[in-house]
Design a protein around this motif. Structure first.
Motif, PDB file in Angstrom:
ATOM      1  N   ASN A 270       0.823  -1.212   0.000  1.00 56.35           N
ATOM      2  CA  ASN A 270       0.000   0.000   0.000  1.00 56.35           C
ATOM      3  C   ASN A 270       0.856   1.261   0.000  1.00 56.35           C
ATOM      4  OD1 ASN A 270      -2.606  -1.021  -0.143  1.00 56.35           O
ATOM      5  ND2 ASN A 270      -2.790  -1.282   2.061  1.00 56.35           N
ATOM      6  N   ALA A 271       1.962   1.234   0.742  1.00 52.00           N
ATOM      7  CA  ALA A 271       2.859   2.395   0.770  1.00 52.00           C
ATOM      8  C   ALA A 271       3.441   2.650  -0.620  1.00 52.00           C
ATOM      9  CB  ALA A 271       3.980   2.168   1.780  1.00 52.00           C
ATOM     10  N   LEU A 272       3.762   1.574  -1.325  1.00 51.40           N
ATOM     11  CA  LEU A 272       4.300   1.723  -2.677  1.00 51.40           C
ATOM     12  C   LEU A 272       3.234   2.254  -3.628  1.00 51.40           C
ATOM     13  CD1 LEU A 272       6.633   1.382  -4.613  1.00 51.40           C
ATOM     14  CD2 LEU A 272       6.018  -1.026  -4.887  1.00 51.40           C
ATOM     15  N   LEU A 273       2.002   1.758  -3.503  1.00 50.90           N
ATOM     16  CA  LEU A 273       0.908   2.250  -4.351  1.00 50.90           C
ATOM     17  C   LEU A 273       0.655   3.738  -4.094  1.00 50.90           C
ATOM     18  CD1 LEU A 273      -1.669  -0.689  -4.097  1.00 50.90           C
ATOM     19  CD2 LEU A 273      -0.017  -0.246  -5.916  1.00 50.90           C
ATOM     20  N   THR A 274       0.693   4.147  -2.839  1.00 54.93           N
ATOM     21  CA  THR A 274       0.499   5.556  -2.493  1.00 54.93           C
ATOM     22  C   THR A 274       1.593   6.424  -3.098  1.00 54.93           C
ATOM     23  OG1 THR A 274      -0.599   4.971  -0.416  1.00 54.93           O
ATOM     24  CG2 THR A 274       0.323   7.194  -0.581  1.00 54.93           C
ATOM     25  N   LYS A 275       2.812   5.944  -3.037  1.00 56.61           N
ATOM     26  CA  LYS A 275       3.939   6.690  -3.602  1.00 56.61           C
ATOM     27  C   LYS A 275       3.780   6.841  -5.114  1.00 56.61           C
ATOM     28  CE  LYS A 275       8.967   6.910  -3.407  1.00 56.61           C
ATOM     29  NZ  LYS A 275      10.188   6.277  -2.847  1.00 56.61           N
ATOM     30  N   ILE A 276       3.368   5.764  -5.784  1.00 56.13           N
ATOM     31  CA  ILE A 276       3.149   5.830  -7.233  1.00 56.13           C
ATOM     32  C   ILE A 276       2.024   6.814  -7.546  1.00 56.13           C
ATOM     33  CG2 ILE A 276       2.381   4.516  -9.250  1.00 56.13           C
ATOM     34  CD1 ILE A 276       3.795   2.080  -8.090  1.00 56.13           C
ATOM     35  N   ASP A 277       0.940   6.774  -6.761  1.00 56.62           N
ATOM     36  CA  ASP A 277      -0.178   7.694  -6.973  1.00 56.62           C
ATOM     37  C   ASP A 277       0.291   9.148  -6.875  1.00 56.62           C
ATOM     38  OD1 ASP A 277      -1.896   5.609  -7.338  1.00 56.62           O
ATOM     39  OD2 ASP A 277      -2.728   5.653  -5.311  1.00 56.62           O
ATOM     40  N   THR A 278       1.114   9.438  -5.879  1.00 56.18           N
ATOM     41  CA  THR A 278       1.594  10.808  -5.684  1.00 56.18           C
ATOM     42  C   THR A 278       2.480  11.252  -6.839  1.00 56.18           C
ATOM     43  OG1 THR A 278       1.524  10.530  -3.272  1.00 56.18           O
ATOM     44  CG2 THR A 278       2.895  12.315  -4.126  1.00 56.18           C
ATOM     45  N   GLN A 279       3.362  10.370  -7.259  1.00 62.03           N
ATOM     46  CA  GLN A 279       4.338  10.748  -8.282  1.00 62.03           C
ATOM     47  C   GLN A 279       3.749  10.767  -9.688  1.00 62.03           C
ATOM     48  OE1 GLN A 279       7.594   8.003  -7.578  1.00 62.03           O
ATOM     49  NE2 GLN A 279       8.576   9.445  -6.196  1.00 62.03           N
ATOM     50  N   THR A 280       2.637  10.078  -9.909  1.00 68.22           N
ATOM     51  CA  THR A 280       2.037  10.062 -11.249  1.00 68.22           C
ATOM     52  C   THR A 280       0.792  10.948 -11.328  1.00 68.22           C
ATOM     53  OG1 THR A 280       0.708   8.093 -10.707  1.00 68.22           O
ATOM     54  CG2 THR A 280       2.877   7.729 -11.716  1.00 68.22           C
ATOM     55  N   ALA A 281       0.519  11.708 -10.266  1.00 62.06           N
ATOM     56  CA  ALA A 281      -0.686  12.539 -10.237  1.00 62.06           C
ATOM     57  C   ALA A 281      -0.643  13.612 -11.324  1.00 62.06           C
ATOM     58  CB  ALA A 281      -0.824  13.197  -8.863  1.00 62.06           C
ATOM     59  N   ALA A 282      -1.802  13.882 -11.924  1.00 63.40           N
ATOM     60  CA  ALA A 282      -1.908  14.920 -12.947  1.00 63.40           C
ATOM     61  C   ALA A 282      -2.026  16.285 -12.298  1.00 63.40           C
ATOM     62  CB  ALA A 282      -3.107  14.645 -13.840  1.00 63.40           C
ATOM     63  N   LYS A 283      -1.726  17.311 -13.063  1.00 62.44           N
ATOM     64  CA  LYS A 283      -1.816  18.677 -12.559  1.00 62.44           C
ATOM     65  C   LYS A 283      -3.278  19.082 -12.404  1.00 62.44           C
ATOM     66  CE  LYS A 283      -0.407  23.420 -13.615  1.00 62.44           C
ATOM     67  NZ  LYS A 283       0.302  24.290 -14.577  1.00 62.44           N
ATOM     68  N   THR A 284      -3.559  19.772 -11.302  1.00 65.17           N
ATOM     69  CA  THR A 284      -4.914  20.300 -11.078  1.00 65.17           C
ATOM     70  C   THR A 284      -4.818  21.805 -10.858  1.00 65.17           C
ATOM     71  OG1 THR A 284      -4.873  20.026  -8.675  1.00 65.17           O
ATOM     72  CG2 THR A 284      -5.535  18.104  -9.988  1.00 65.17           C
ATOM     73  N   THR A 297       5.419   3.422 -17.177  1.00 62.87           N
ATOM     74  CA  THR A 297       6.071   2.342 -16.414  1.00 62.87           C
ATOM     75  C   THR A 297       5.518   2.276 -14.991  1.00 62.87           C
ATOM     76  OG1 THR A 297       8.110   2.562 -17.699  1.00 62.87           O
ATOM     77  CG2 THR A 297       8.271   1.469 -15.566  1.00 62.87           C
ATOM     78  N   ALA A 298       5.456   3.413 -14.328  1.00 68.38           N
ATOM     79  CA  ALA A 298       4.970   3.446 -12.948  1.00 68.38           C
ATOM     80  C   ALA A 298       3.497   3.063 -12.878  1.00 68.38           C
ATOM     81  CB  ALA A 298       5.191   4.830 -12.341  1.00 68.38           C
ATOM     82  N   ARG A 299       2.690   3.573 -13.826  1.00 67.72           N
ATOM     83  CA  ARG A 299       1.256   3.258 -13.801  1.00 67.72           C
ATOM     84  C   ARG A 299       1.017   1.775 -14.076  1.00 67.72           C
ATOM     85  NH1 ARG A 299      -2.327   6.987 -13.167  1.00 67.72           N
ATOM     86  NH2 ARG A 299      -1.832   9.192 -13.379  1.00 67.72           N
ATOM     87  N   ALA A 300       1.779   1.192 -14.998  1.00 68.58           N
ATOM     88  CA  ALA A 300       1.618  -0.232 -15.302  1.00 68.58           C
ATOM     89  C   ALA A 300       1.990  -1.080 -14.091  1.00 68.58           C
ATOM     90  CB  ALA A 300       2.490  -0.605 -16.502  1.00 68.58           C
ATOM     91  N   LEU A 301       3.039  -0.673 -13.383  1.00 70.62           N
ATOM     92  CA  LEU A 301       3.451  -1.414 -12.180  1.00 70.62           C
ATOM     93  C   LEU A 301       2.343  -1.370 -11.138  1.00 70.62           C
ATOM     94  CD1 LEU A 301       5.542  -2.895 -10.459  1.00 70.62           C
ATOM     95  CD2 LEU A 301       6.457  -0.646  -9.795  1.00 70.62           C
ATOM     96  N   ARG A 302       1.716  -0.210 -10.974  1.00 69.19           N
ATOM     97  CA  ARG A 302       0.638  -0.098  -9.989  1.00 69.19           C
ATOM     98  C   ARG A 302      -0.505  -1.045 -10.314  1.00 69.19           C
ATOM     99  NH1 ARG A 302      -3.761   1.386  -7.631  1.00 69.19           N
ATOM    100  NH2 ARG A 302      -3.766   2.967  -5.956  1.00 69.19           N
ATOM    101  N   ILE A 303      -0.905  -1.069 -11.573  1.00 65.84           N
ATOM    102  CA  ILE A 303      -2.011  -1.944 -11.988  1.00 65.84           C
ATOM    103  C   ILE A 303      -1.658  -3.407 -11.754  1.00 65.84           C
ATOM    104  CG2 ILE A 303      -3.335  -2.729 -13.989  1.00 65.84           C
ATOM    105  CD1 ILE A 303      -3.074   0.140 -15.094  1.00 65.84           C
TER     106      ILE A 303
END
Length: 446
Positions: A270-284, A297-303
């Motif tokens: 879960n910590a790794l998934l959270t880190k990937i979510d933060t680093q791949t987040a789109a601009k708002t 690469t990061a998004r595929a790893l998360r899936i």
């Protein structure tokens, strides 16, 4: 090489400042390259950190995927000095026993005392083990100290060690002892011709350890460890155990440690998934884009990591307390896991461990497989991404260095141009002054 320039001596212009401003315009492409390089380096740093975290995840998943990790039976025993070791093949059980005797080594205490330098044996002595094989030992001068040294030098061959025990001033008695315990450790020590040494010896016979389990069942061991007394269960009698002691042994399953291991792996994932979510987040409108925004690469790893919980699509970890939530993370119900594990330890273990085929792998094995595929040193997906971005950084570095050379040449060119301008203006000013002087010197007519 830098060129000299004459700044505004003739024109009054600050040509040095003009050149600096022109160079700022010329440097815009290089600045853009530097910004691009900084972004690539930030991506590289993030990918390398992701690789490290994923490698750690693979290591912990690999431990949980091993069948021996799921050997959660623990043995306890009452009685002083009694310990229990549980290994593969053990099953939950309980039994009790009484210590009849402990395993001891074979000892010979020789009767006649002597000084260390006294000759006490023939040049050769014979040690004969319980197997009946004699070993001839060269005793040197035959003195007590030479005899002790000779016996100890041959210990590896004979299994016998010796020492001279001081019993009075200048007086010692020879003590010889087997290096192992049990009835089979018996030996004799005589002169080479078979005669007694030092007036003969008092014998403490080596004995096997023995315990009684009741109903006429007696177990013996040449050591104080009864290996596989029950399948996978070994019992050891310690130095403080006394003969006549009764001990009750219990072998029972303890799910606390394995539950903690499963929970730890879920938390780490879960910590790794959270880190990937933060680093791949789109601009708002309120937040900037993550450093790996848009990185496939990061998004595929998360899936792939999240999908490990579903296995081949026909199985689910939900009955074992592991499932996904609406935020795309895993949840773990420890109590549900403990209940399932208590009901079917082997079945639950199979849901986590490495199977006979990749299709039969349990959850931990699947996590390990995904994580290793991403971090493989040669063709891992993260590894390949790192290699690609490293090449981009190298290319940008060379381009920036090439621009340094180009800009130096451009500055030198501008300096030459403005120096030439100042020189030409200075010459024109000189000519103007000369002409003015000539005109002023002409005669005037009224």
């Amino acid at each position: 090489m830098p060129s000299s320039s004459i700044s505004g001596l003739a024109s009054g212009l600050n040509t040095a400042e003009i050149i600096d401003q022109l160079m700022q315009l010329e440097r815009i492409p290089q600045v853009k390259l530097s910004g691009q390089k900084d972004r690539e380096n930030a991506i590289l740093t993030a990918l390398r950190a992701l690789n490290t975290d994923t490698t750690l995840l693979a290591g912990n998943a690999a431990k949980l995927a091993k069948a021996e990790t799921w050997q959660t039976l623990q043995g306890t025993a009452t009685g002083t000095g009694v310990t229990v070791d549980v290994a593969a093949g053990a099953s939950a059980s309980s039994f009790s026993f009484t210590v009849d005797r402990l395993a001891v080594s074979h000892q010979l205490g020789f009767t006649t005392p002597a000084a260390l330098t006294d000759v006490v044996s023939q040049p050769q002595v014979t040690i004969t083990g319980s197997d009946g094989v004699p070993h001839q030992i060269d005793a040197g001068s035959g003195s007590l100290e030479d005899l002790v040294a000779a016996i100890n030098a041959a210990t590896e061959t004979t299994g016998v060690k010796a020492t001279a025990v001081r019993v009075a001033d200048g007086s010692y008695r020879l003590l010889a002892e087997s290096t192992t315990t049990g009835a089979a450790s018996a030996f004799t020590l005589t002169n080479g011709d078979g005669s007694d040494l030092l007036g003969g010896a008092t014998v403490r016979a080596g004995t096997d350890a023995q315990i009684s389990l009741g109903a006429g069942i007696v177990a013996t061991s040449s050591t104080n460890t009864f290996t596989d007394l029950m399948p996978g269960v070994s019992v050891t009698l310690g130095a403080t155990t006394t003969v006549g002691t009764s001990s009750a042994v219990s072998v029972a399953r303890n799910s606390t440690s394995i539950t903690a291991s499963v929970s730890s792996l879920v938390d780490q994932l879960n910590a790794l998934l959270t880190k990937i979510d933060t680093q791949t987040a789109a601009k708002t409108s309120t937040t900037s884009a993550g450093v790996l925004s848009g990185d496939s690469t990061a998004r595929a790893l998360r899936i792939q990591l999240l999908n490990t919980v579903f296995g081949d699509g026909t199985t689910s970890m939900a009955p074992l307390g592991i499932q996904t939530d609406r935020y795309g993370k895993l949840t773990f119900d420890a109590e549900k896991f403990k209940e399932a594990y208590a009901a079917d330890p082997a079945g639950v273990a199979a849901k986590f461990t490495t199977g006979a085929t990749p299709e039969a792998n349990g959850w931990a094995a699947r996590v390990e497989s995904v994580a290793k595929a991403a971090t493989d040193s040669y063709n891992g997906t993260i590894t390949n991404a790192v290699t690609g971005h490293t090449s981009t950084v190298d290319r940008l570095t060379k381009s920036i260095e090439a621009w340094d050379t180009r800009l130096e040449m451009r500055r030198a060119s501008l300096q030459r141009q403005y120096t030439a301008l100042e020189t030409a203006l200075s010459n024109l000013q000189s000519q103007s002054s000369w002409l003015a002087g000539q005109i002023a010197s002409l005669p005037t007519y009224s």
